[in-house]
Enzyme design. Structure first.
Site, mmCIF file in Angstrom:
data_model
loop_
_atom_site.group_PDB
_atom_site.id
_atom_site.type_symbol
_atom_site.label_atom_id
_atom_site.label_comp_id
_atom_site.label_asym_id
_atom_site.label_seq_id
_atom_site.Cartn_x
_atom_site.Cartn_y
_atom_site.Cartn_z
ATOM 1 N N HIS A 185 6.196 6.325 -2.119
ATOM 2 C CA HIS A 185 7.584 5.899 -2.309
ATOM 3 C C HIS A 185 7.889 5.651 -3.784
ATOM 4 C CE1 HIS A 185 8.048 5.754 1.956
ATOM 5 N NE2 HIS A 185 9.200 5.103 1.909
ATOM 6 N N HIS A 238 3.236 -2.788 -0.244
ATOM 7 C CA HIS A 238 2.145 -2.799 -1.229
ATOM 8 C C HIS A 238 2.077 -4.172 -1.857
ATOM 9 C CE1 HIS A 238 1.501 1.492 -1.073
ATOM 10 N NE2 HIS A 238 2.810 1.645 -1.109
#
Ligand SMILES: CCCCC/C=C\C/C=C\C/C=C\C/C=C\CCCC(=O)SCCNC(=O)CCNC(=O)[C@H](O)C(C)(C)COP(=O)(O)O
Ligand SMILES: Nc1ncnc2c1ncn2[C@@H]1O[C@H](COP(=O)(O)O)[C@@H](OP(=O)(O)O)[C@H]1O
Length: 357
Positions: free
Chosen positions: A214, A299
């Site tokens: 991403h 993350h």
């Protein structure tokens, strides 16, 4: 490089008006180049534009660390997300099935391509001869192929598994289900070298450093649109007297405008961004928003900063802080190669050109 800079410093403004059309813009050009942006570095405006990415990542990370709601929310390192139950997830944007992720980011390269093609076709051409417009569009198409190639290699396929999956395995990652099945003698699972294949088989893709696809896609797509839409708009409207510098084949450093058929500020008085430019700005804004959401909700700090071997230490619950935003770095490699290297490698510039020139 110092000699190149000295040569650049000795150049006068008249050196910069290589094409007759540039005479009209001589004053602003001379001022711009008197600042002499080194060809191998981003210009001051580019530094601000590109600086947005690390600022967003750092801000999002700090936000996720200090926000009590996010800290309190359970986080799963394997799925790289907070709990996905709508009643427990810390925000709508913390859910993978949020509509912006499913329709926008997961098809991100399609949207970036659409914005690029639309803005290219809508770019005002002024009095530029059709042959020059066509040549510019072809060079822009070549740059799209190059950037798309980098996106493709990193996220989709690289002579087998894409670079993201290869680097995950190089840093010790495995498909957990595959391990078990290999032990049980099922040969087919050896083929599971990609995250997609592993997850599709119900396995857990874990243990390595996972470059954020991403972050990579959003940074690459945004920087690409900034270059392709920003520079032509800047030159056409002439609203900001800033110029890229290039190294010529004889080693001289000149304004990039020296290689252009058209003058800066051809469309002064007109809006810098028409419907095509505004569409691209919309896609850029949405990308930056989604980058922020990734930084906040997906993350963890440790994943963003991990390096080879970090996952082993993380399993031992030791804290490691190594500043290495790999998704950002991987995107930066592509942007630098396609938009900066040609500024000081004339042969490459002859193939890919520069946006707006
Ligand atoms: C590249 C083909 C472009 C085709 C479109 C070009 C012009 C069309 C003109 C008019 C159509 C008008 C609007 C429609 C625009 C876009 C709609 C979307 C069309 C597509 O879906 S094309 C498919 C492109 N594929 C992607 O963009 C995939 C992007 N995803 C990824 O790279 C990965 O999923 C990831 C990096 C986001 C992360 O992966 P995970 O970690 O989550 O597994
Ligand atoms: N801004 C965002 N919104 C929703 N989901 C996101 C997201 N950023 C990352 N993710 C999800 O987090 C996981 C890791 O993404 P990445 O490595 O590309 O950064 C992916 O899950 P899935 O692979 O299960 O879809 C991805 O969809």
């Amino acid at each position: 490089m110092a000699s190149v800079q000295r040569r650049a410093a000795s150049k006068t403004a008249s050196d910069l008006s290589g094409s007759p059309n540039n005479m009209a813009a001589s004053t602003s050009q001379a001022q711009a180049v008197s600042r002499r942006n080194p060809p191998y570095l981003p210009t001051p405006l580019e530094r601000i534009a590109l600086g947005i990415f690390p600022v967003i990542l750092v801000f999002g990370t700090i936000f996720s660390i200090v926000s009590p709601d996010i800290r309190a929310s359970p986080y799963d390192h394997v799925s790289q997300s907070h709990h996905q139950d709508p009643s427990i997830a810390p925000s709508y944007f913390a859910r993978k099935n949020n509509v912006f992720n499913v329709i926008f980011v997961k098809r991100g390269w399609g949207w970036v391509t659409f914005a690029f093609v639309f803005s290219l076709l809508m770019q005002p051409t002024g009095k530029t001869p059709p042959a020059v417009v066509l040549a510019r569009r072809i060079r822009a198409g070549v740059r799209w192929v190059a950037v798309t190639g980098w996106w493709f290699f990193v996220t989709q396929w690289f002579f087998g598994p894409p670079i993201i999956d290869r680097s995950f395995r190089w840093t010790g990652g495995k498909c957990e289900l595959a391990q078990r099945e290999v032990a049980m003698g099922d040969g087919t699972v050896k083929e599971m070298l990609t995250a997609v294949a592993c997850k599709a088989a119900g396995g857990k893709w874990k243990g390595g450093h996972d470059i954020s696809g991403h972050v990579f896609l959003l940074v690459l797509g945004t920087a690409f649109l900034m270059q392709e839409v920003g520079w032509p708009a800047l030159r056409f409207s002439g609203w900001h007297a800033e110029e890229r510098c290039v190294v010529m084949s004889d080693g001289a450093v000149k304004s990039a405008s020296a290689e252009s058929e058209t003058a800066v500020g051809e469309g002064s008085g007109e809006s810098a961004f028409n419907i095509g430019g505004k569409t691209a700005i919309g896609i850029i804004s949405l990308s930056l928003w989604m980058l922020l959401m990734t930084a906040i909700y997906f993350h963890t700090w440790f994943e963003k900063v991990s390096y080879k071997g970090a996952s082993r230490l993380m399993q031992q619950r030791k804290l490691i802080v190594v500043l290495q935003f790999t998704g950002l770095v991987t995107a930066t490699i592509g942007v630098y190669t396609i938009y900066y290297v040609p500024r000081f490698v004339p042969v490459l510039r002859g193939v890919v050109g520069l946006p707006g020139i």
